[in-house]
Scaffold this active site. Structure first.
Site, PDB file in Angstrom:
ATOM      1  N   ASN A   1     -13.818  -3.100   3.883  1.00 40.77           N
ATOM      2  CA  ASN A   1     -14.724  -3.189   2.801  1.00 40.77           C
ATOM      3  C   ASN A   1     -14.608  -4.508   1.815  1.00 40.77           C
ATOM      4  OD1 ASN A   1     -12.241  -2.525   1.815  1.00 40.77           O
ATOM      5  ND2 ASN A   1     -12.975  -0.812   0.793  1.00 40.77           N
TER       6      ASN A   1
ATOM      7  N   GLU B   1       1.000  -5.083  -8.798  1.00 37.79           N
ATOM      8  CA  GLU B   1       0.343  -5.813  -7.814  1.00 37.79           C
ATOM      9  C   GLU B   1       0.284  -7.200  -7.891  1.00 37.79           C
ATOM     10  OE1 GLU B   1      -3.419  -3.913  -6.976  1.00 37.79           O
ATOM     11  OE2 GLU B   1      -2.640  -2.228  -6.205  1.00 37.79           O
TER      12      GLU B   1
ATOM     13  N   TYR C   1       0.743  -1.205  -0.104  1.00 40.87           N
ATOM     14  CA  TYR C   1       0.045   0.180   0.047  1.00 40.87           C
ATOM     15  C   TYR C   1       0.777   1.321  -0.005  1.00 40.87           C
ATOM     16  CZ  TYR C   1      -4.631  -1.987   0.743  1.00 40.87           C
ATOM     17  OH  TYR C   1      -6.039  -2.655   0.820  1.00 40.87           O
TER      18      TYR C   1
HETATM   19  P1  CMP Z   1      -8.495  -0.364  -1.091  1.00 39.58           P
HETATM   20  O1  CMP Z   1      -9.403  -0.568  -2.434  1.00 39.58           O
HETATM   21  O2  CMP Z   1      -7.815  -1.721  -0.452  1.00 39.58           O
HETATM   22  O3  CMP Z   1      -7.154   0.709  -1.110  1.00 39.58           O
HETATM   23  C1  CMP Z   1      -7.034   1.287   0.256  1.00 39.58           C
HETATM   24  C2  CMP Z   1      -7.771   1.026   1.135  1.00 39.58           C
HETATM   25  O4  CMP Z   1      -7.717   2.117   2.056  1.00 39.58           O
HETATM   26  C3  CMP Z   1      -9.245   1.356   0.777  1.00 39.58           C
HETATM   27  O5  CMP Z   1      -9.463  -0.012   0.088  1.00 39.58           O
HETATM   28  C4  CMP Z   1      -9.957   1.220   2.292  1.00 39.58           C
HETATM   29  O6  CMP Z   1     -10.277   0.048   2.840  1.00 39.58           O
HETATM   30  C5  CMP Z   1      -8.952   1.936   3.144  1.00 39.58           C
HETATM   31  N1  CMP Z   1      -9.233   3.177   3.511  1.00 39.58           N
HETATM   32  C6  CMP Z   1      -9.455   3.809   4.745  1.00 39.58           C
HETATM   33  N2  CMP Z   1      -9.832   4.872   4.761  1.00 39.58           N
HETATM   34  C7  CMP Z   1      -9.944   5.313   3.726  1.00 39.58           C
HETATM   35  C8  CMP Z   1     -10.271   6.730   3.051  1.00 39.58           C
HETATM   36  N3  CMP Z   1     -10.369   7.618   4.006  1.00 39.58           N
HETATM   37  N4  CMP Z   1     -10.316   6.928   1.535  1.00 39.58           N
HETATM   38  C9  CMP Z   1      -9.907   5.788   0.799  1.00 39.58           C
HETATM   39  N5  CMP Z   1      -9.553   4.524   1.435  1.00 39.58           N
HETATM   40  C10 CMP Z   1      -9.488   4.490   2.808  1.00 39.58           C
END
Ligand code: CMP
Length: 136
Positions: A115, A129, A52
């Protein structure tokens, strides 16, 4: 013209913990995705930080990396025409509260952190990735 693409999908700890792997995989298959590679693993926080890295300046970075490394995940390479976009559509909005009916996050997501799934956001990042998890 055919544009068969691959993308990386992760079933996150909240969904693996609730035993939703098969339901989520069925949603992909029903939309015409082929799961060409998959493995169930648990990663170290340091690996989550690498994965990440793009988010390292965000306020949620630390929690995000703690979370992704908190339990088993299923990582998959999905193949389909325009797979990157098709996967993002099937996942739905990042925040499950905003996700549309019929999407994975609407159905299974708990919160913006939990999520349920991650998907690559571009073909370029998909390659990075996929290499991250599947380069031998
Ligand atoms: P993902 O698509 O895995 O990419 C980064 C992750 O950060 C995202 O899903 C969310 O689960 C997490 N996340 C937590 N807070 C935020 C935020 N404010 N905006 C965007 N992603 C967030």
């Amino acid at each position: 013209m055919s544009n068969k693409e691959v993308t990386l999908s992760i079933i996150k700890p909240d969904a693996v913990e609730r035993d939703l792997n098969n339901e989520i995989k069925e949603m992909f298959k029903n939309k015409g995705f082929q799961i060409v590679k998959e493995k169930k693993i648990q990663i170290e926080k340091s690996e989550a930080e690498k994965f990440y890295k793009i988010h390292e300046t965000k306020p949620f970075f630390n929690d995000l990396c703690t979370y992704l490394s908190s339990g088993p995940i299923v990582v998959m390479v999905l193949e389909k025409e325009n797979a990157v976009l098709a996967n993002r559509q099937l996942m739905g909005a990042t925040n499950p509260k905003d996700a549309e009916e019929g999407t994975i996050r609407k159905k299974y997501g708990i919160s913006i952190d939990k999520n349920s799934v991650h998907g690559s956001d571009s073909a370029e990042n998909a390659k990075i990735e996929i290499d991250f998890f599947f380069k031998d």
